[in-house]
Design a protein around this motif. Structure first.
Motif, PDB file in Angstrom:
ATOM      1  N   ASP A   1     -25.412 -30.512 -35.546  1.00 51.12           N
ATOM      2  CA  ASP A   1     -26.504 -30.875 -36.197  1.00 51.12           C
ATOM      3  C   ASP A   1     -26.254 -29.139 -36.800  1.00 51.12           C
ATOM      4  O   ASP A   1     -27.043 -29.272 -38.046  1.00 51.12           O
ATOM      5  CB  ASP A   1     -27.836 -30.862 -35.217  1.00 51.12           C
ATOM      6  CG  ASP A   1     -27.658 -31.662 -34.446  1.00 51.12           C
ATOM      7  OD1 ASP A   1     -27.841 -32.572 -34.577  1.00 51.12           O
ATOM      8  OD2 ASP A   1     -28.621 -31.168 -33.241  1.00 51.12           O
ATOM      9  N   ARG A   2     -25.719 -28.462 -36.144  1.00 52.14           N
ATOM     10  CA  ARG A   2     -25.374 -26.907 -37.537  1.00 52.14           C
ATOM     11  C   ARG A   2     -24.383 -27.815 -38.808  1.00 52.14           C
ATOM     12  O   ARG A   2     -24.637 -27.302 -40.104  1.00 52.14           O
ATOM     13  CB  ARG A   2     -25.161 -26.198 -37.112  1.00 52.14           C
ATOM     14  CG  ARG A   2     -26.591 -25.830 -35.931  1.00 52.14           C
ATOM     15  CD  ARG A   2     -25.581 -24.133 -35.213  1.00 52.14           C
ATOM     16  NE  ARG A   2     -24.601 -23.843 -36.116  1.00 52.14           N
ATOM     17  CZ  ARG A   2     -24.001 -22.767 -34.833  1.00 52.14           C
ATOM     18  NH1 ARG A   2     -24.529 -21.531 -34.073  1.00 52.14           N
ATOM     19  NH2 ARG A   2     -23.307 -21.572 -36.072  1.00 52.14           N
ATOM     20  N   LEU A   3     -23.665 -28.418 -38.217  1.00 49.13           N
ATOM     21  CA  LEU A   3     -22.594 -29.246 -38.698  1.00 49.13           C
ATOM     22  C   LEU A   3     -23.337 -30.127 -40.062  1.00 49.13           C
ATOM     23  O   LEU A   3     -22.931 -30.342 -41.105  1.00 49.13           O
ATOM     24  CB  LEU A   3     -20.781 -29.511 -38.516  1.00 49.13           C
ATOM     25  CG  LEU A   3     -20.342 -29.850 -39.233  1.00 49.13           C
ATOM     26  CD1 LEU A   3     -19.043 -28.611 -39.650  1.00 49.13           C
ATOM     27  CD2 LEU A   3     -19.067 -30.778 -38.685  1.00 49.13           C
ATOM     28  N   ILE A   4     -24.179 -30.804 -39.622  1.00 51.41           N
ATOM     29  CA  ILE A   4     -25.039 -31.852 -40.609  1.00 51.41           C
ATOM     30  C   ILE A   4     -25.447 -30.678 -41.372  1.00 51.41           C
ATOM     31  O   ILE A   4     -25.644 -31.230 -43.225  1.00 51.41           O
ATOM     32  CB  ILE A   4     -25.322 -33.044 -40.065  1.00 51.41           C
ATOM     33  CG1 ILE A   4     -24.338 -33.983 -38.803  1.00 51.41           C
ATOM     34  CG2 ILE A   4     -26.383 -33.961 -40.761  1.00 51.41           C
ATOM     35  CD1 ILE A   4     -25.272 -35.314 -37.655  1.00 51.41           C
ATOM     36  N   ILE A   5     -26.436 -29.815 -41.013  1.00 53.90           N
ATOM     37  CA  ILE A   5     -26.939 -29.411 -41.659  1.00 53.90           C
ATOM     38  C   ILE A   5     -26.460 -28.741 -42.356  1.00 53.90           C
ATOM     39  O   ILE A   5     -26.363 -28.243 -44.120  1.00 53.90           O
ATOM     40  CB  ILE A   5     -28.098 -28.056 -40.947  1.00 53.90           C
ATOM     41  CG1 ILE A   5     -29.134 -29.307 -40.084  1.00 53.90           C
ATOM     42  CG2 ILE A   5     -28.694 -27.258 -41.829  1.00 53.90           C
ATOM     43  CD1 ILE A   5     -29.510 -28.469 -38.992  1.00 53.90           C
ATOM     44  N   ALA A   6     -25.242 -28.184 -42.626  1.00 55.95           N
ATOM     45  CA  ALA A   6     -24.290 -27.044 -43.745  1.00 55.95           C
ATOM     46  C   ALA A   6     -23.737 -28.511 -44.075  1.00 55.95           C
ATOM     47  O   ALA A   6     -23.871 -28.086 -45.675  1.00 55.95           O
ATOM     48  CB  ALA A   6     -22.965 -26.705 -42.357  1.00 55.95           C
ATOM     49  N   ILE A   7     -22.937 -29.299 -44.554  1.00 55.62           N
ATOM     50  CA  ILE A   7     -22.980 -30.186 -44.900  1.00 55.62           C
ATOM     51  C   ILE A   7     -24.104 -30.529 -45.419  1.00 55.62           C
ATOM     52  O   ILE A   7     -23.822 -30.803 -47.374  1.00 55.62           O
ATOM     53  CB  ILE A   7     -22.693 -31.711 -44.351  1.00 55.62           C
ATOM     54  CG1 ILE A   7     -20.577 -31.085 -43.423  1.00 55.62           C
ATOM     55  CG2 ILE A   7     -21.958 -32.726 -45.388  1.00 55.62           C
ATOM     56  CD1 ILE A   7     -20.521 -32.274 -42.359  1.00 55.62           C
ATOM     57  N   GLY A   8     -24.980 -31.536 -45.147  1.00 56.94           N
ATOM     58  CA  GLY A   8     -26.260 -31.235 -46.724  1.00 56.94           C
ATOM     59  C   GLY A   8     -26.348 -30.058 -47.788  1.00 56.94           C
ATOM     60  O   GLY A   8     -26.595 -30.364 -48.673  1.00 56.94           O
ATOM     61  N   ARG A   9     -26.399 -28.512 -46.987  1.00 60.71           N
ATOM     62  CA  ARG A   9     -26.903 -27.602 -47.802  1.00 60.71           C
ATOM     63  C   ARG A   9     -25.355 -27.455 -48.892  1.00 60.71           C
ATOM     64  O   ARG A   9     -26.025 -27.855 -50.143  1.00 60.71           O
ATOM     65  CB  ARG A   9     -26.524 -26.662 -47.266  1.00 60.71           C
ATOM     66  CG  ARG A   9     -27.781 -26.338 -46.114  1.00 60.71           C
ATOM     67  CD  ARG A   9     -27.929 -24.945 -45.473  1.00 60.71           C
ATOM     68  NE  ARG A   9     -28.325 -23.910 -46.073  1.00 60.71           N
ATOM     69  CZ  ARG A   9     -27.805 -23.021 -46.018  1.00 60.71           C
ATOM     70  NH1 ARG A   9     -27.555 -22.592 -44.087  1.00 60.71           N
ATOM     71  NH2 ARG A   9     -27.659 -21.767 -46.814  1.00 60.71           N
ATOM     72  N   LEU A  10     -24.649 -28.101 -48.795  1.00 54.08           N
ATOM     73  CA  LEU A  10     -23.312 -29.042 -49.829  1.00 54.08           C
ATOM     74  C   LEU A  10     -23.196 -29.293 -50.190  1.00 54.08           C
ATOM     75  O   LEU A  10     -22.941 -28.873 -51.675  1.00 54.08           O
ATOM     76  CB  LEU A  10     -21.836 -28.127 -48.732  1.00 54.08           C
ATOM     77  CG  LEU A  10     -21.572 -27.238 -48.108  1.00 54.08           C
ATOM     78  CD1 LEU A  10     -19.837 -27.747 -47.270  1.00 54.08           C
ATOM     79  CD2 LEU A  10     -21.003 -26.065 -49.218  1.00 54.08           C
ATOM     80  N   GLU A  11     -23.746 -30.728 -50.251  1.00 56.22           N
ATOM     81  CA  GLU A  11     -23.951 -31.232 -50.973  1.00 56.22           C
ATOM     82  C   GLU A  11     -25.013 -31.495 -51.003  1.00 56.22           C
ATOM     83  O   GLU A  11     -24.899 -31.503 -53.016  1.00 56.22           O
ATOM     84  CB  GLU A  11     -24.142 -33.060 -50.181  1.00 56.22           C
ATOM     85  CG  GLU A  11     -23.325 -33.695 -49.475  1.00 56.22           C
ATOM     86  CD  GLU A  11     -23.862 -34.322 -49.374  1.00 56.22           C
ATOM     87  OE1 GLU A  11     -24.568 -34.542 -48.326  1.00 56.22           O
ATOM     88  OE2 GLU A  11     -22.917 -35.174 -48.688  1.00 56.22           O
ATOM     89  N   ARG A  12     -25.785 -30.477 -51.654  1.00 52.15           N
ATOM     90  CA  ARG A  12     -27.216 -30.025 -52.546  1.00 52.15           C
ATOM     91  C   ARG A  12     -26.374 -29.011 -53.362  1.00 52.15           C
ATOM     92  O   ARG A  12     -27.071 -29.101 -54.757  1.00 52.15           O
ATOM     93  CB  ARG A  12     -28.549 -29.844 -51.891  1.00 52.15           C
ATOM     94  CG  ARG A  12     -29.207 -30.865 -50.957  1.00 52.15           C
ATOM     95  CD  ARG A  12     -30.307 -30.865 -50.020  1.00 52.15           C
ATOM     96  NE  ARG A  12     -30.466 -29.523 -49.128  1.00 52.15           N
ATOM     97  CZ  ARG A  12     -30.385 -29.325 -48.058  1.00 52.15           C
ATOM     98  NH1 ARG A  12     -29.604 -30.748 -47.975  1.00 52.15           N
ATOM     99  NH2 ARG A  12     -29.846 -28.503 -47.733  1.00 52.15           N
ATOM    100  N   ALA A  13     -25.622 -28.419 -53.621  1.00 52.38           N
ATOM    101  CA  ALA A  13     -25.248 -26.702 -53.861  1.00 52.38           C
ATOM    102  C   ALA A  13     -24.557 -28.049 -54.963  1.00 52.38           C
ATOM    103  O   ALA A  13     -23.928 -27.217 -55.777  1.00 52.38           O
ATOM    104  CB  ALA A  13     -24.863 -26.250 -53.301  1.00 52.38           C
ATOM    105  N   LEU A  14     -23.514 -28.875 -54.352  1.00 51.54           N
ATOM    106  CA  LEU A  14     -22.759 -29.652 -55.190  1.00 51.54           C
ATOM    107  C   LEU A  14     -23.034 -30.405 -56.552  1.00 51.54           C
ATOM    108  O   LEU A  14     -23.138 -30.181 -57.581  1.00 51.54           O
ATOM    109  CB  LEU A  14     -21.320 -30.531 -54.779  1.00 51.54           C
ATOM    110  CG  LEU A  14     -20.914 -31.456 -55.451  1.00 51.54           C
ATOM    111  CD1 LEU A  14     -20.007 -29.952 -56.389  1.00 51.54           C
ATOM    112  CD2 LEU A  14     -20.034 -32.040 -54.962  1.00 51.54           C
TER     113      LEU A  14
END
Length: 63
Positions: free
Chosen positions: A4-17
């Motif tokens: 879950d934490r990994l999925i959230i982190a990936i989502g945050r990275l995608e939004r930042a990108l």
């Protein structure tokens, strides 16, 4: 839980990108608009100069 934490982190990275890409696109658009505005100002100055020359010529003919 780690997944879950990994999925959230990936989502945050995608939004930042996405935000970074949007900002880069905006910068390119703004630079293009600046170039277009500069070209338009040069054309305006040339037209103003030619118009003034024509008015001066008419003044000489009339006067």
């Amino acid at each position: 839980m780690t997944d879950d934490r990994l999925i959230i982190a990936i989502g945050r990275l995608e939004r930042a990108l996405t935000r970074a890409e949007t900002a880069a696109d905006r910068a390119v658009r703004d630079a293009t608009l600046d170039q277009d505005l500069a070209a338009l100002n040069r054309r305006h100055d040339k037209l103003r100069s030619r118009t003034q020359e024509a008015i001066d010529a008419l003044d000489r003919l009339i006067g």
